[in-house]
Design an enzyme around this catalytic site. Structure first.
Site, mmCIF file in Angstrom:
data_model
loop_
_atom_site.group_PDB
_atom_site.id
_atom_site.type_symbol
_atom_site.label_atom_id
_atom_site.label_comp_id
_atom_site.label_asym_id
_atom_site.label_seq_id
_atom_site.Cartn_x
_atom_site.Cartn_y
_atom_site.Cartn_z
ATOM 1 N N ARG A 30 -3.162 -16.540 -21.353
ATOM 2 C CA ARG A 30 -4.327 -15.837 -21.880
ATOM 3 C C ARG A 30 -3.945 -14.389 -22.178
ATOM 4 N NH1 ARG A 30 -7.463 -14.640 -18.445
ATOM 5 N NH2 ARG A 30 -6.559 -15.608 -16.602
ATOM 6 N N TYR A 158 -3.085 -21.259 -27.244
ATOM 7 C CA TYR A 158 -2.977 -21.427 -25.792
ATOM 8 C C TYR A 158 -4.322 -21.784 -25.152
ATOM 9 C CZ TYR A 158 -2.747 -20.690 -20.893
ATOM 10 O OH TYR A 158 -2.878 -20.911 -19.562
ATOM 11 N N LYS A 167 -12.899 -21.006 -20.819
ATOM 12 C CA LYS A 167 -13.161 -19.626 -20.400
ATOM 13 C C LYS A 167 -14.193 -18.955 -21.310
ATOM 14 C CE LYS A 167 -10.027 -19.945 -17.197
ATOM 15 N NZ LYS A 167 -10.437 -20.046 -15.790
ATOM 16 N N HIS A 187 -16.227 -18.589 -11.665
ATOM 17 C CA HIS A 187 -14.828 -19.044 -11.714
ATOM 18 C C HIS A 187 -14.500 -19.674 -10.359
ATOM 19 C CE1 HIS A 187 -10.359 -17.782 -12.600
ATOM 20 N NE2 HIS A 187 -10.612 -19.017 -13.005
ATOM 21 N N SER A 209 -6.804 -16.500 -11.169
ATOM 22 C CA SER A 209 -5.976 -17.523 -11.790
ATOM 23 C C SER A 209 -4.663 -17.709 -11.029
ATOM 24 C CB SER A 209 -5.666 -17.104 -13.226
ATOM 25 O OG SER A 209 -6.876 -16.799 -13.882
ATOM 26 N N CYS A 211 -3.961 -18.967 -8.082
ATOM 27 C CA CYS A 211 -3.941 -18.687 -6.641
ATOM 28 C C CYS A 211 -4.215 -19.956 -5.830
ATOM 29 C CB CYS A 211 -4.972 -17.635 -6.271
ATOM 30 S SG CYS A 211 -4.489 -15.965 -6.717
ATOM 31 N N ASP A 236 -12.064 -25.354 -11.321
ATOM 32 C CA ASP A 236 -11.958 -24.036 -11.968
ATOM 33 C C ASP A 236 -13.297 -23.341 -12.213
ATOM 34 O OD1 ASP A 236 -10.239 -22.012 -13.091
ATOM 35 O OD2 ASP A 236 -10.824 -22.646 -15.096
ATOM 36 N N ARG A 327 1.636 -26.044 -17.970
ATOM 37 C CA ARG A 327 0.398 -26.686 -17.524
ATOM 38 C C ARG A 327 0.400 -28.198 -17.705
ATOM 39 N NH1 ARG A 327 -4.092 -23.001 -16.015
ATOM 40 N NH2 ARG A 327 -3.188 -20.940 -16.320
HETATM 41 C C1 OXD Z 1 -7.052 -19.372 -15.639
HETATM 42 C C2 OXD Z 1 -7.095 -20.815 -15.893
HETATM 43 O O1 OXD Z 1 -6.237 -18.674 -16.253
HETATM 44 O O2 OXD Z 1 -7.902 -21.493 -15.240
HETATM 45 O O3 OXD Z 1 -7.852 -18.916 -14.810
HETATM 46 O O4 OXD Z 1 -6.346 -21.313 -16.749
HETATM 47 MN MN MN Z 2 -9.223 -20.333 -14.033
#
Ligand code: OXD
Ligand code: MN
Length: 547
Positions: A30, A158, A167, A187, A209, A211, A236, A327
């Site tokens: 991102r 992406y 998002k 989130h 993100s 974590c 998420d 991913r």
């Molecule tokens: C982020 C995702 O970047 O969930 O938070 O991809």
């Molecule tokens: Mn996320």
């Protein structure tokens, strides 16, 4: 996609219907610096968002769309965010010239006929216009117009920039809608913790993100033999409404997982390892000689003959074979841990909200806030060491309230105010906790094993909710007494445990300074209740250090 090499076929014997996509090497995460909230007034986007006036943004971006799709196929993608029959779900329509995006949206949302059926003749949907453009970062914009509920994204293929349901809609636009309509778009993962009697308690957790949200949501519990299991609802995003009975009820607006691959293996997330063996899209991972996906941390030694994420022969010692933000995109229903209630139209009642981040030094393994208002303050003061999920330096501490810094579609001062207001509308507001799986010792080694062992912390929360577990009061909140944690079967020394649970007043006083500096950005948009909590914490810290 196979023909034009948008997709590379993986081993169809061992990974049926799995494909690899390699994105442009300047387009792998991102791009927060190119993400804009376009409101008429700059203050409504707030000090933490990039802002453009809507008319200026359109003047700047519209010409980039001129002819951008020439010679490409245009896909019209109607989709539902949320279970098809939930009153809380919402519809979007994305127009895109990326087949990869269309295929990914099919996994990540309920798309196609089901969305058109629900839409009927109504015009009630969020339009999103997306083009790969020329993929140049100089002509890349991810623009949100929350006042008219519109998204324009150009120049990136992406995930978070291009799958507009995720998002852009489910967080940035939805957070704006949620404030208007008194609900919450967060989130957060959603999980259910089953106890030995079979009762399931639902919790939602916000982490920045990369974590470990996905791993936590899909955890194989280390206390399974004692009857504690974890069920996945989402990994998420949570949309949470006040139910008719005054409880907070959460749905997962997504239908799939767009998870970070590196570090994922049979120990850290066995459920997802099972899920991704079929019908999965991999992005920017490496490939073995037998055409299977591979990434760093999948097993201890890289197999020979790897192809890296650029499609080149890989040799050890140089760069990582898989991109650190590579991913997998997999339907949620493929996880063995998926809850049988994950698509319940009314959502699931949330008993605990959890905030967390990567803090090598400061924060204890877990603490509990005193009440909703204090919990909102705990969320507002969250910070974490950065990861590869966004472009920019990795490992620097950044303040990330509620893990929403990159995703809040309006002024975060007002967002804190919305959180506070929601608390007073809830009959039984969930308890609010903070966790840190990432505390390190003086040698830089993690103090807590994490992953499936994290269930011990979830169990402590459950025991607190049910009035069974003890806690010690500290200036920042209540931490477990060592004996209140269920630690059998885990070899952890008393010293390590003390270090994990320690609250060092000097460190927190320094943190307080950083928080003050951050909050000063919001000026008079910072709610009085947050200032009050901050003063109260400062006073408690002073009282402790003068003892
Ligand atoms: C982020 C995702 O970047 O969930 O938070 O991809
Ligand atoms: Mn996320």
């Amino acid at each position: 996609m196979l023909k034009d090499e948008t997709f590379i076929e993986l081993n169809q014997k061992t990974y049926p219907r799995c494909y690899l996509h390699r994105s442009n090497s300047n387009d792998v995460a991102r791009t927060e610096n190119l993400t804009f909230i376009c409101t008429r007034k700059k203050e409504d986007a707030g000090p933490t968002n990039n802002w453009m006036a809507p008319a200026d943004a359109k003047d700047k971006i519209r010409p980039l769309f001129d002819g951008a799709m020439k010679g490409r196929t245009m896909y019209v993608v109607p989709y539902i965010m949320g279970p098809a029959s939930s009153p809380y779900s919402k519809i979007g329509v994305e127009i895109t010239d990326s087949a990869y995006v269309a295929a990914s949206m099919r996994i990540m949302s309920r798309m196609g006929g089901v969305a058109l059926d629900r839409l009927g003749r109504s015009g009630d949907f969020v339009p999103g216009l997306h083009s790969l453009g020329d993929l140049s970062p100089d002509r890349r914009f991810i623009a949100h117009f929350p006042e008219e509920k519109l998204i324009w994204s150009i120049g990136s293929g992406y995930g978070g920039n291009a799958l507009l349901g995720k998002k852009c809609f489910a967080l940035r636009i939805a957070s704006w809608m949620a404030r208007e309509q008194s609900w919450m778009a967060e989130h957060m993962l959603i999980l259910g913790l089953e106890d030995p009697s079979g009762k399931v308690t639902y919790m939602a957790a916000a982490f920045p993100s990369a974590c470990g949200k996905t791993n936590l949501a899909m955890m194989v519990s280390a206390l399974e033999s004692q009857g504690y299991r974890v069920w996945t609802i989402g990994d998420d995003i949570a949309w949470m409404h006040i139910g008719p009975d005054g409880t907070l009820r959460a749905i997962n607006p997504e239908a799939g997982f767009f998870g970070v691959a590196p570090g994922t293996n049979g120990k850290t997330n066995p459920n997802v390892m099972t899920a991704i063996h079929h019908d999965t899209i991999f992005t920017n991972v490496a490939m073995t000689e037998s055409r299977e996906p591979w990434w760093e941390g999948m097993d201890s030694t890289p197999p020979s003959g790897l192809t890296d994420w650029h499609g080149k022969k890989w040799s050890a010692g140089k760069m990582a074979a898989a991109h650190p933000n590579s991913r997998y995109t997999v339907p949620a229903g493929q996880s063995p841990s998926i809850s049988s209630h994950w698509e319940d139209p009314q959502g699931l009642p949330i008993s605990a909200l959890i905030f967390g981040g990567r803090r090598a030094r400061l924060a204890p393994l877990v603490y509990e806030s005193h009440n909703w208002q204090h919990g909102v303050f705990v969320g507002a003061t969250m910070a974490s060491e950065t990861t590869a999920a966004a472009t920019g330096a990795v490992g620097v501490t950044r303040r990330d309230p509620m893990a929403m810094l990159p995703f809040c579609g309006y002024n975060m001062g007002d967002y804190f105010g919305h959180w506070l207001a929601m608390g007073s509308k809830l009959k039984n507001p969930p308890r609010i906790f903070h966790v840190n799986w990432f505390r390190r010792d003086a040698d830089g080694k993690f103090l807590w094993p994490g992953y499936g062992e994290n269930v011990r912390v979830l169990k402590w929360m459950l025991d607190r909710i049910e009035g069974r577990a003890e806690a010690a009061e500290t200036p920042i909140g209540n931490v477990p007494t060592p004996s209140s944690l269920t630690l059998d079967g885990l070899s952890i020394s008393r010293d390590t445990l003390n270090e994990l649970l320690a609250v060092n007043p000097q460190d927190w006083a320094d943190e307080e300074q950083a928080v003050s500096k951050f909050f000063s950005k919001f000026g008079d948009r910072l709610p009085a209740a947050i200032c009050q909590e901050q003063k109260a914490l400062a006073a408690r810290l002073v009282a402790l250090s003068s003892h």
